[in-house]
Design a protein around this motif. Structure first.
Motif, PDB file in Angstrom:
ATOM      1  N   UNK A  73       0.636  -1.151   0.141  1.00 34.04           N
ATOM      2  CA  UNK A  73       0.119   0.091   0.037  1.00 34.04           C
ATOM      3  C   UNK A  73       0.742   1.164  -0.056  1.00 34.04           C
ATOM      4  N   UNK A  74       0.363   2.234  -0.658  1.00 34.04           N
ATOM      5  CA  UNK A  74       1.008   3.483  -0.661  1.00 34.04           C
ATOM      6  C   UNK A  74       0.534   4.001   0.623  1.00 34.04           C
ATOM      7  N   UNK A  75       1.531   4.548   1.764  1.00 36.84           N
ATOM      8  CA  UNK A  75       1.364   5.425   2.698  1.00 36.84           C
ATOM      9  C   UNK A  75       2.065   6.677   2.637  1.00 36.84           C
ATOM     10  N   UNK A  76       1.286   7.673   2.660  1.00 36.92           N
ATOM     11  CA  UNK A  76       1.750   8.938   2.280  1.00 36.92           C
ATOM     12  C   UNK A  76       2.756   9.097   1.070  1.00 36.92           C
ATOM     13  N   UNK A  77       4.131   9.035   1.188  1.00 43.35           N
ATOM     14  CA  UNK A  77       4.752   9.102   0.004  1.00 43.35           C
ATOM     15  C   UNK A  77       5.446   7.920  -0.408  1.00 43.35           C
ATOM     16  N   UNK A  78       5.192   6.772   0.615  1.00 40.70           N
ATOM     17  CA  UNK A  78       6.061   5.738   0.558  1.00 40.70           C
ATOM     18  C   UNK A  78       5.259   4.366   0.251  1.00 40.70           C
ATOM     19  N   UNK A  79       5.775   3.381  -0.170  1.00 42.99           N
ATOM     20  CA  UNK A  79       5.186   2.230  -0.392  1.00 42.99           C
ATOM     21  C   UNK A  79       5.306   1.512   0.592  1.00 42.99           C
ATOM     22  N   UNK A  80       4.534   0.481   1.043  1.00 43.77           N
ATOM     23  CA  UNK A  80       5.063  -0.439   2.452  1.00 43.77           C
ATOM     24  C   UNK A  80       4.342  -1.782   2.052  1.00 43.77           C
ATOM     25  N   UNK A  81       5.077  -2.797   2.369  1.00 43.89           N
ATOM     26  CA  UNK A  81       4.782  -3.990   2.246  1.00 43.89           C
ATOM     27  C   UNK A  81       3.918  -4.305   3.627  1.00 43.89           C
ATOM     28  N   UNK A  82       2.716  -4.925   3.713  1.00 42.56           N
ATOM     29  CA  UNK A  82       2.054  -5.131   4.699  1.00 42.56           C
ATOM     30  C   UNK A  82       2.057  -6.507   5.004  1.00 42.56           C
ATOM     31  N   UNK A  83       2.653  -6.596   6.390  1.00 46.36           N
ATOM     32  CA  UNK A  83       2.736  -7.933   6.813  1.00 46.36           C
ATOM     33  C   UNK A  83       1.980  -8.052   8.346  1.00 46.36           C
ATOM     34  N   UNK A  84       2.029  -9.341   8.626  1.00 45.08           N
ATOM     35  CA  UNK A  84       1.235  -9.766  10.059  1.00 45.08           C
ATOM     36  C   UNK A  84      -0.347  -9.794  10.128  1.00 45.08           C
ATOM     37  N   UNK A  85      -0.849  -9.730   8.856  1.00 39.91           N
ATOM     38  CA  UNK A  85      -2.289  -9.547   8.893  1.00 39.91           C
ATOM     39  C   UNK A  85      -2.805 -10.971   9.074  1.00 39.91           C
ATOM     40  N   UNK A  86      -2.165 -12.299   8.869  1.00 38.36           N
ATOM     41  CA  UNK A  86      -2.583 -13.595   9.121  1.00 38.36           C
ATOM     42  C   UNK A  86      -2.409 -14.018  10.403  1.00 38.36           C
ATOM     43  N   UNK A  87      -1.834 -13.038  11.445  1.00 40.50           N
ATOM     44  CA  UNK A  87      -1.980 -13.177  12.867  1.00 40.50           C
ATOM     45  C   UNK A  87      -2.930 -12.927  13.657  1.00 40.50           C
TER      46      UNK A  87
END
Length: 125
Positions: A111-125
């Motif tokens: 996801x784009x967060x502000x000006x940077x792209x981030x990989x979202x992890x931890x959603x399966x826990x």
């Protein structure tokens, strides 16, 4: 005359630097992010792993670093399988990796967060 030439060269250097950055597509940025993250996983570069991700389990980055320092899994042979655009602010990356000898295929939202792209992890826990 000499100042004019130097000024012209500097302007060309600055403009070429700007155009090359502008020439990088969003797809290329996201692919680069995923590639860098996979490299960080393999080398256990905790600072880079924290930099490239938004781990939903750890809103506090210091806690995230602390927990990541306890990762014992041996991650090797990482590979990007597919990167798919979901919307203007979201992609989905499917990657393959060997973790402690087992082949795994994982899909991460990006996801784009502000000006940077981030990989979202931890959603399966």
């Amino acid at each position: 005359m000499r100042k004019l030439i130097v000024s012209g060269i500097l302007t060309l250097i600055v403009l070429s630097g700007c155009s090359s950055e502008a020439g990088v597509t969003t797809d290329e940025k996201v692919t680069g992010l995923v590639s860098d993250y996979l490299g960080a996983l393999e080398s256990k570069d905790i600072s880079a792993m924290v930099k490239y991700t938004d781990d939903l389990r750890f809103p506090d980055k210091n806690e995230q670093k602390k927990q990541y320092s306890h990762i014992e899994a041996e991650i090797t042979d990482t590979k990007i399988i597919e990167i798919k655009k979901v919307s203007e602010t979201e992609f989905e990356a499917t990657v393959e990796m060997v973790s402690d000898g087992d082949l795994n295929e994982l899909t991460f939202p990006i996801q784009k967060q502000e000006e940077n792209w981030k990989i979202i992890v931890g959603q399966d826990f």
